[in-house]
Design an enzyme around this catalytic site. Structure first.
Site, mmCIF file in Angstrom:
data_model
loop_
_atom_site.group_PDB
_atom_site.id
_atom_site.type_symbol
_atom_site.label_atom_id
_atom_site.label_comp_id
_atom_site.label_asym_id
_atom_site.label_seq_id
_atom_site.Cartn_x
_atom_site.Cartn_y
_atom_site.Cartn_z
ATOM 1 N N CYS A 64 0.873 -1.173 0.000
ATOM 2 C CA CYS A 64 0.000 0.000 0.000
ATOM 3 C C CYS A 64 0.913 1.227 0.000
ATOM 4 O O CYS A 64 1.603 1.481 0.993
ATOM 5 C CB CYS A 64 -0.907 -0.005 1.223
ATOM 6 N N CYS B 268 -4.813 6.253 -4.405
ATOM 7 C CA CYS B 268 -4.161 4.959 -4.205
ATOM 8 C C CYS B 268 -2.716 5.137 -4.661
ATOM 9 O O CYS B 268 -2.473 5.392 -5.856
ATOM 10 C CB CYS B 268 -4.875 3.889 -5.038
HETATM 11 N N1 LIG Z 1 -6.326 -2.191 -2.379
HETATM 12 C C1 LIG Z 1 -4.957 -2.467 -2.681
HETATM 13 C C2 LIG Z 1 -4.022 -2.220 -1.548
HETATM 14 C C3 LIG Z 1 -4.018 -0.794 -1.088
HETATM 15 C C4 LIG Z 1 -3.395 0.161 -2.074
HETATM 16 C C5 LIG Z 1 -3.255 1.525 -1.445
HETATM 17 N N2 LIG Z 1 -4.424 2.255 -1.231
HETATM 18 C C6 LIG Z 1 -2.119 2.335 -1.995
HETATM 19 O O1 LIG Z 1 -2.026 3.514 -1.609
HETATM 20 O O2 LIG Z 1 -1.261 1.821 -2.707
HETATM 21 C C7 LIG Z 1 -4.784 -3.946 -3.086
HETATM 22 O O3 LIG Z 1 -5.614 -4.804 -2.737
HETATM 23 O O4 LIG Z 1 -3.787 -4.232 -3.774
#
Ligand SMILES: N[C@@H](CCC[C@H](N)C(=O)O)C(=O)O
EC number: 5.1.1.7
Length: 284
Positions: free
Chosen positions: A85, A226
């Site tokens: 993340c 993200c």
């Molecule tokens: N939902 C993603 C993991 C989280 C990603 C995050 N919000 C970021 O900032 O990179 C997954 O399941 O890969």
């Protein structure tokens, strides 16, 4: 009833429940994580960050052996585990440094399921070296509510899986209804995060590429930002643009702007991280 002291933090609006469990005594169930992340019945967040000593958990063994004291145990809002993340790494660094658990001055190495990552301070706040990346050779078709026909996407792995789709205009991007999960074909075995991007016109100004995106996160839904998705989006547009494409990018998300740069085959992500409040919550 058992209670959990927590801190709420975010990076460009991608928000997390953060809690310290140095000795690895609180491996929460998926249902407990989902209850904490629930925005109506819990604290509310896109994900959860458990701050645990690498040596205290099985998944942290390699990190501990390489001297990374702390492991970021990241969970999506539905309780599922993800490898990485990007925004979470900066919030994790903010938590460790603000609480005095670690120092970042000589670089802060943290364990994650995608390997040990190094954070440093940067003009934007913190920068994380996400390491090497991979651009998948085969196209994925993406169907989303608001798009009349399926669009081709490119798979990008930055520790966790992403599919990036280019749209033709801001109007098309704003018209997407990401309350509905995009459908991918072929469906990746472990799912994927999906980024919809609109390259700026002109794409490059003063050597910096610019794009805007919205994202549907695996295990969460649409989020304001993200970090790994931002890195994947910049890498996809750089890939499409060819050899003249820049190595430095500014990516606008609904929650704010993040920086991406590519150097020595690694991708780096930079941006802010804030801790906003602390509290104590009953564990389900
Ligand atoms: N939902 C993603 C993991 C989280 C990603 C995050 N919000 C970021 O900032 O990179 C997954 O399941 O890969």
């Amino acid at each position: 009833m058992e209670t959990l002291p927590f801190t709420k933090g975010h990076g460009t609006g991608n928000d997390f429940v953060v809690f310290a469990d140095p000795d690895g005594e609180l491996d929460l169930s998926d249902a407990q994580v989902a209850a904490l992340c629930d925005r109506h019945f819990g604290v509310g967040a896109d994900g959860l960050l458990r701050v645990v000593r690498s040596a205290a958990i099985d998944e942290g063994r390699e990190a501990a052996a390489s001297g990374a004291e702390w492991f970021m145990d990241y969970r999506n809002a539905d309780g599922s585990k993800a490898e990485m993340c990007g925004n979470g790494t900066r919030v994790f660094a903010r938590y460790l440094t603000d609480t005095g658990l670690a120092s970042i001055e000589a670089g802060l190495r943290i364990g994650t399921r995608a390997g040990v990552k190094t954070l440093t301070r940067s003009d934007r706040g913190f920068e994380v070296d996400l390491g090497v990346f991979a651009v998948e050779p085969d196209e994925t078709l993406v169907r989303a509510k608001g798009l009349p026909v399926a669009r081709p996407g490119v798979g990008i792995d930055v520790g966790n899986p992403h599919v990036v789709v280019a749209l033709s205009s801001e109007t098309e991007l704003d018209g997407l209804d990401l309350a509905y999960q995009p459908v991918l074909e072929p469906a990746p075995r472990h799912g994927a995060n999906v980024e919809f991007v609109v390259p700026a016109d002109p794409l490059v100004r003063d050597g910096v590429g610019a794009i805007r995106l919205r994202v549907f996160e695996r295990g969460v839904g649409e989020t304001l930002s993200c970090g790994t998705g931002v890195a994947a989006a910049a890498l996809a547009v750089r890939h499409w643009a060819g050899p003249a494409a820049p190595d430095v990018w500014g990516v606008d998300t609904p929650g704010g702007t993040l920086g991406v740069r590519v150097a020595d085959g690694h991708v780096f992500l930079s941006g802010p991280a804030s801790l906003v409040f602390t509290g104590e919550v009953a564990l389900a």
